[in-house]
Design a protein around this motif. Structure first.
Motif, mmCIF file in Angstrom:
data_model
loop_
_atom_site.group_PDB
_atom_site.id
_atom_site.type_symbol
_atom_site.label_atom_id
_atom_site.label_comp_id
_atom_site.label_asym_id
_atom_site.label_seq_id
_atom_site.Cartn_x
_atom_site.Cartn_y
_atom_site.Cartn_z
ATOM 1 N N MET A 1 0.833 -1.204 0.000
ATOM 2 C CA MET A 1 0.000 0.000 0.000
ATOM 3 C C MET A 1 0.867 1.252 0.000
ATOM 4 O O MET A 1 0.579 2.222 -0.700
ATOM 5 C CB MET A 1 -0.926 -0.002 1.220
ATOM 6 N N GLU A 2 1.942 1.233 0.779
ATOM 7 C CA GLU A 2 2.820 2.398 0.825
ATOM 8 C C GLU A 2 3.555 2.591 -0.498
ATOM 9 O O GLU A 2 3.837 3.724 -0.892
ATOM 10 C CB GLU A 2 3.810 2.260 1.978
ATOM 11 N N LYS A 3 3.840 1.498 -1.196
ATOM 12 C CA LYS A 3 4.429 1.624 -2.529
ATOM 13 C C LYS A 3 3.449 2.322 -3.468
ATOM 14 O O LYS A 3 3.833 3.168 -4.275
ATOM 15 C CB LYS A 3 4.808 0.254 -3.090
ATOM 16 N N ARG A 4 2.189 1.974 -3.348
ATOM 17 C CA ARG A 4 1.170 2.651 -4.162
ATOM 18 C C ARG A 4 1.078 4.124 -3.800
ATOM 19 O O ARG A 4 0.882 4.971 -4.675
ATOM 20 C CB ARG A 4 -0.189 1.974 -3.981
ATOM 21 N N PHE A 5 1.209 4.446 -2.505
ATOM 22 C CA PHE A 5 1.226 5.845 -2.075
ATOM 23 C C PHE A 5 2.378 6.598 -2.724
ATOM 24 O O PHE A 5 2.220 7.725 -3.186
ATOM 25 C CB PHE A 5 1.367 5.954 -0.557
ATOM 26 N N LEU A 6 3.564 5.974 -2.748
ATOM 27 C CA LEU A 6 4.739 6.620 -3.333
ATOM 28 C C LEU A 6 4.538 6.888 -4.819
ATOM 29 O O LEU A 6 4.947 7.928 -5.336
ATOM 30 C CB LEU A 6 5.985 5.773 -3.103
ATOM 31 N N VAL A 7 3.891 5.943 -5.509
ATOM 32 C CA VAL A 7 3.626 6.132 -6.940
ATOM 33 C C VAL A 7 2.569 7.207 -7.134
ATOM 34 O O VAL A 7 2.711 8.085 -7.988
ATOM 35 C CB VAL A 7 3.196 4.790 -7.590
ATOM 36 N N TRP A 8 1.504 7.173 -6.328
ATOM 37 C CA TRP A 8 0.417 8.136 -6.481
ATOM 38 C C TRP A 8 0.873 9.545 -6.104
ATOM 39 O O TRP A 8 0.399 10.524 -6.661
ATOM 40 C CB TRP A 8 -0.773 7.699 -5.633
ATOM 41 N N ALA A 9 1.822 9.636 -5.164
ATOM 42 C CA ALA A 9 2.344 10.949 -4.769
ATOM 43 C C ALA A 9 3.306 11.498 -5.815
ATOM 44 O O ALA A 9 3.691 12.657 -5.747
ATOM 45 C CB ALA A 9 3.040 10.845 -3.424
ATOM 46 N N GLY A 10 3.713 10.670 -6.771
ATOM 47 C CA GLY A 10 4.562 11.143 -7.856
ATOM 48 C C GLY A 10 6.048 10.974 -7.610
ATOM 49 O O GLY A 10 6.859 11.490 -8.378
ATOM 50 N N LYS A 11 6.428 10.259 -6.570
ATOM 51 C CA LYS A 11 7.849 10.073 -6.292
ATOM 52 C C LYS A 11 8.468 9.071 -7.265
ATOM 53 O O LYS A 11 9.610 9.237 -7.670
ATOM 54 C CB LYS A 11 8.022 9.597 -4.845
ATOM 55 N N GLU B 1 7.236 -1.037 -9.807
ATOM 56 C CA GLU B 1 8.491 -1.760 -9.971
ATOM 57 C C GLU B 1 9.699 -0.874 -9.662
ATOM 58 O O GLU B 1 10.762 -1.376 -9.287
ATOM 59 C CB GLU B 1 8.622 -2.321 -11.386
ATOM 60 N N GLU B 2 9.563 0.430 -9.825
ATOM 61 C CA GLU B 2 10.682 1.343 -9.590
ATOM 62 C C GLU B 2 10.898 1.647 -8.102
ATOM 63 O O GLU B 2 11.946 2.177 -7.744
ATOM 64 C CB GLU B 2 10.445 2.665 -10.326
ATOM 65 N N VAL B 3 9.940 1.316 -7.248
ATOM 66 C CA VAL B 3 10.071 1.619 -5.827
ATOM 67 C C VAL B 3 11.122 0.677 -5.232
ATOM 68 O O VAL B 3 11.009 -0.538 -5.349
ATOM 69 C CB VAL B 3 8.724 1.458 -5.093
ATOM 70 N N PRO B 4 12.170 1.219 -4.589
ATOM 71 C CA PRO B 4 13.207 0.358 -4.007
ATOM 72 C C PRO B 4 12.708 -0.347 -2.747
ATOM 73 O O PRO B 4 11.673 0.030 -2.179
ATOM 74 C CB PRO B 4 14.331 1.347 -3.670
ATOM 75 N N THR C 1 11.178 10.734 2.788
ATOM 76 C CA THR C 1 10.436 10.561 1.536
ATOM 77 C C THR C 1 9.075 9.931 1.806
ATOM 78 O O THR C 1 8.062 10.345 1.239
ATOM 79 C CB THR C 1 11.230 9.680 0.559
ATOM 80 N N MET C 2 9.053 8.938 2.697
ATOM 81 C CA MET C 2 7.788 8.270 3.021
ATOM 82 C C MET C 2 6.839 9.245 3.712
ATOM 83 O O MET C 2 5.639 9.264 3.411
ATOM 84 C CB MET C 2 8.084 7.071 3.923
ATOM 85 N N GLU C 3 7.350 10.064 4.611
ATOM 86 C CA GLU C 3 6.499 11.035 5.295
ATOM 87 C C GLU C 3 5.948 12.076 4.326
ATOM 88 O O GLU C 3 4.778 12.447 4.407
ATOM 89 C CB GLU C 3 7.275 11.734 6.414
#
Length: 141
Positions: free
Chosen positions: A58-68, A73-76, A83-85
């Motif tokens: 879910m947090e990976k999806r947050f990172l993608v949706w936030a535009g990071k 697949e690109e999320v390490p 960055t997470m905050e």
């Protein structure tokens, strides 16, 4: 320490807290940390320090949706905590904006629906009178 004694003598700080302040200073001494605890080479140690975060799905999806990141697949495997905050804060703001928009649309819809019901002659007062009439008829039978 003389400033603290002065503050304590004026009544702004209890005298017994002066002893606890010196204890806190000793406990917070950075030189007391051993050299083995200072090593940060181990990735698990980095995670325990709180500087990096291992995001779940879910947090990976947050990172993608936030535009990071562009895709999941690109999320390490580990992401800096800052960055997470920031991603969480962006998601909170986006969700709050969407909820405000949904509230405004809902209010406009209910106003429109109420005006249409008023044109048809429906009102809460009329519905209440009809309900009481029906209850009185069934109780009299």
């Amino acid at each position: 320490m003389s400033l603290l004694r002065h503050i304590a003598s004026r009544g702004f700080l209890p005298l017994h807290s002066l002893r606890s302040i010196s204890t806190i200073r000793v406990m917070c001494d950075k030189s007391a940390v051993s050299s083995s605890e200072k090593k940060v080479d181990d990735p698990m140690r980095i995670l325990q320090d709180g500087r990096n975060h291992r995001p779940d799905n879910m947090e990976k999806r947050f990172l993608v949706w936030a535009g990071k990141y562009k895709s999941l697949e690109e999320v390490p495997p580990t992401v800096p905590q800052e960055t997470m905050e920031k991603a969480r804060n962006k998601i909170r703001i986006k969700i709050a904006n969407y909820m405000m928009l949904a509230t405004i649309v809902g209010c406009i819809g209910f106003v429109y629906s109420g005006k249409q019901a008023a044109k048809r002659g429906e009102s809460v007062q009329k519905m209440n009178m009809d309900w009481h009439k029906q209850i009185n008829e069934t109780s009299s039978k």
